[in-house]
Design an enzyme around this catalytic site. Structure first.
Site, short mmCIF file in Angstrom:
data_model
loop_
_atom_site.label_atom_id
_atom_site.label_comp_id
_atom_site.label_asym_id
_atom_site.label_seq_id
_atom_site.Cartn_x
_atom_site.Cartn_y
_atom_site.Cartn_z
N LYS A 216 4.29 -1.77 5.84
CA LYS A 216 5.15 -1.39 6.96
C LYS A 216 4.41 -0.59 8.03
O LYS A 216 3.36 -0.01 7.78
CB LYS A 216 6.38 -0.64 6.45
CG LYS A 216 7.40 -1.62 5.84
CD LYS A 216 8.70 -0.99 5.48
CE LYS A 216 9.65 -2.07 4.93
NZ LYS A 216 10.89 -1.50 4.42
N ARG B 243 9.29 -2.82 -3.87
CA ARG B 243 9.33 -4.15 -3.24
C ARG B 243 8.00 -4.33 -2.51
O ARG B 243 7.75 -3.64 -1.52
CB ARG B 243 10.52 -4.21 -2.27
CG ARG B 243 10.72 -5.54 -1.58
CD ARG B 243 11.93 -5.45 -0.64
NE ARG B 243 12.13 -6.67 0.11
CZ ARG B 243 11.50 -6.97 1.23
NH1 ARG B 243 10.65 -6.14 1.76
NH2 ARG B 243 11.75 -8.11 1.85
C1 YH5 Z 1 13.30 -2.56 2.11
O1 YH5 Z 1 12.63 -1.57 2.40
N1 YH5 Z 1 12.42 -4.21 3.84
S1 YH5 Z 1 12.16 -6.46 5.36
C2 YH5 Z 1 7.61 -4.89 8.80
C3 YH5 Z 1 6.31 -5.03 8.31
C4 YH5 Z 1 6.11 -5.29 6.99
C5 YH5 Z 1 7.17 -5.43 6.15
C6 YH5 Z 1 5.25 -4.48 10.37
N2 YH5 Z 1 13.74 -5.87 3.26
C7 YH5 Z 1 13.20 -3.79 2.81
O2 YH5 Z 1 9.40 -5.67 4.51
N3 YH5 Z 1 14.90 -4.76 1.42
C8 YH5 Z 1 12.79 -5.46 4.10
O3 YH5 Z 1 5.18 -4.93 9.07
C9 YH5 Z 1 14.02 -4.84 2.44
N4 YH5 Z 1 14.21 -2.52 1.10
C10 YH5 Z 1 14.99 -3.59 0.78
N5 YH5 Z 1 15.86 -3.44 -0.23
C11 YH5 Z 1 10.99 -5.45 6.23
C12 YH5 Z 1 9.61 -5.50 5.68
C13 YH5 Z 1 8.48 -5.32 6.63
C14 YH5 Z 1 8.68 -5.05 7.95
#
Ligand code: YH5
Length: 268
Positions: free
Chosen positions: A203, A237
């Site tokens: 993230k 996750r």
């Molecule tokens: C979460 O924390 N996150 S989607 C931006 C990124 C990398 C990854 C800029 N779904 C979560 O993973 N579900 C997502 O790089 C989730 N908890 C739960 N339960 C966002 C994500 C991401 C966004």
């Protein structure tokens, strides 16, 4: 929990069949790397992402869920839409991961009648606007009170506590300072007496801390997952399953007396 994003930006779009096949191959790879469960999503919830229709979401995820239901592994479906929840649970998914915490009409009922588990996540705003100007008086307190209210709503709808997982929603309407305060004090959420799930993998907050672009965030993601588990998270996750499992094995070997009896390590 290994992440399987079935979206055009994750698997190059050579058509639906190729995309489903690529997602299935990736899912099996995550299982071989040691994932205990998989989270399958067809709608990008990254900051600024555009919503997709239920029909489009179903066309993306259903072939992947159906392709994996023979594997003896729990499947979570990453969706906020009741229609998608019902179809995925009907095809064998055993958990709903809803970044909207079952706030859409019918979402509580869709999970309640299914017997499945649910992850209730906190966010401020919507993925379109949430990073514009996040504001809290007390981020940890407000996240905890929101989750307490959603747990109560879930229980009132007939979802037993034993089926509920909670998640502070790292990066969802939170500045770096908010995310750090939340991770530092993750133990405050464990006081709700439910398993805590933490999603920090790759993230932006890790980019802000390290200066690394998204492809170079593996070490930061592993460190973040380890810190989250040490502060009480029961599920992480992640995109990078093998590296995360290895880090957790090392921590267990040092700090967890049960590591040998659980078969995680062998003392020879
Ligand atoms: C979460 O924390 N996150 S989607 C931006 C990124 C990398 C990854 C800029 N779904 C979560 O993973 N579900 C997502 O790089 C989730 N908890 C739960 N339960 C966002 C994500 C991401 C966004």
């Amino acid at each position: 929990m290994g992440i399987v994003n079935v979206t055009p930006d994750s698997f190059s779009d050579g058509g639906r069949h190729l995309r489903a096949d690529a997602a299935l191959e990736h899912a099996r790879h995550l299982l071989a790397e040691g994932a205990d469960m998989l989270d399958i999503g067809g709608e990008s919830s990254r900051p600024g992402a555009q919503p997709v229709s239920a029909r489009e979401e179903l066309e993306r995820i259903m072939p992947v869920i159906e392709g994996l239901c023979g594997e003896a592994v729990p499947l979570s479906v990453d969706t906020s839409k009741p229609e998608v929840m019902r179809a995925a649970l009907g095809a064998g998914a055993s958990m709903v991961n809803d970044i909207n915490a079952l706030q859409q009409p019918e979402a509580l009922a869709a999970v309640a009648v299914s017997g499945a588990a649910v992850c209730l996540m906190h966010k401020q705003g919507t993925p379109q606007t949430m990073q514009v100007q996040p504001y809290y008086h007390d981020v940890v307190g407000e996240v905890k009170e929101f989750l307490r209210a959603r747990i109560a709503a879930a229980e009132a709808a007939g979802i037993a506590r034993e089926r509920i997982v909670i998640d502070p929603g790292f990066g969802f309407g939170k500045t770096l300072a908010h995310n750090l305060a939340m991770l530092r004090d993750l133990g405050a959420l464990t006081e709700l007496n439910l398993p805590v799930l933490a999603g920090l993998s790759r993230k932006s907050m890790l980019g802000k801390i390290t200066g690394q672009e998204v492809e170079q965030r593996l070490p930061a993601s592993v460190a973040a997952a380890l810190l989250a588990v040490q502060r009480g998270a029961r599920i992480v996750r992640v995109h990078d399953v093998r590296a995360t499992v290895d880090a957790l094995k090392v921590w267990n070997a040092v700090d967890n007396e049960n590591a040998v009896s659980r078969g995680w390590i062998s003392t020879g």
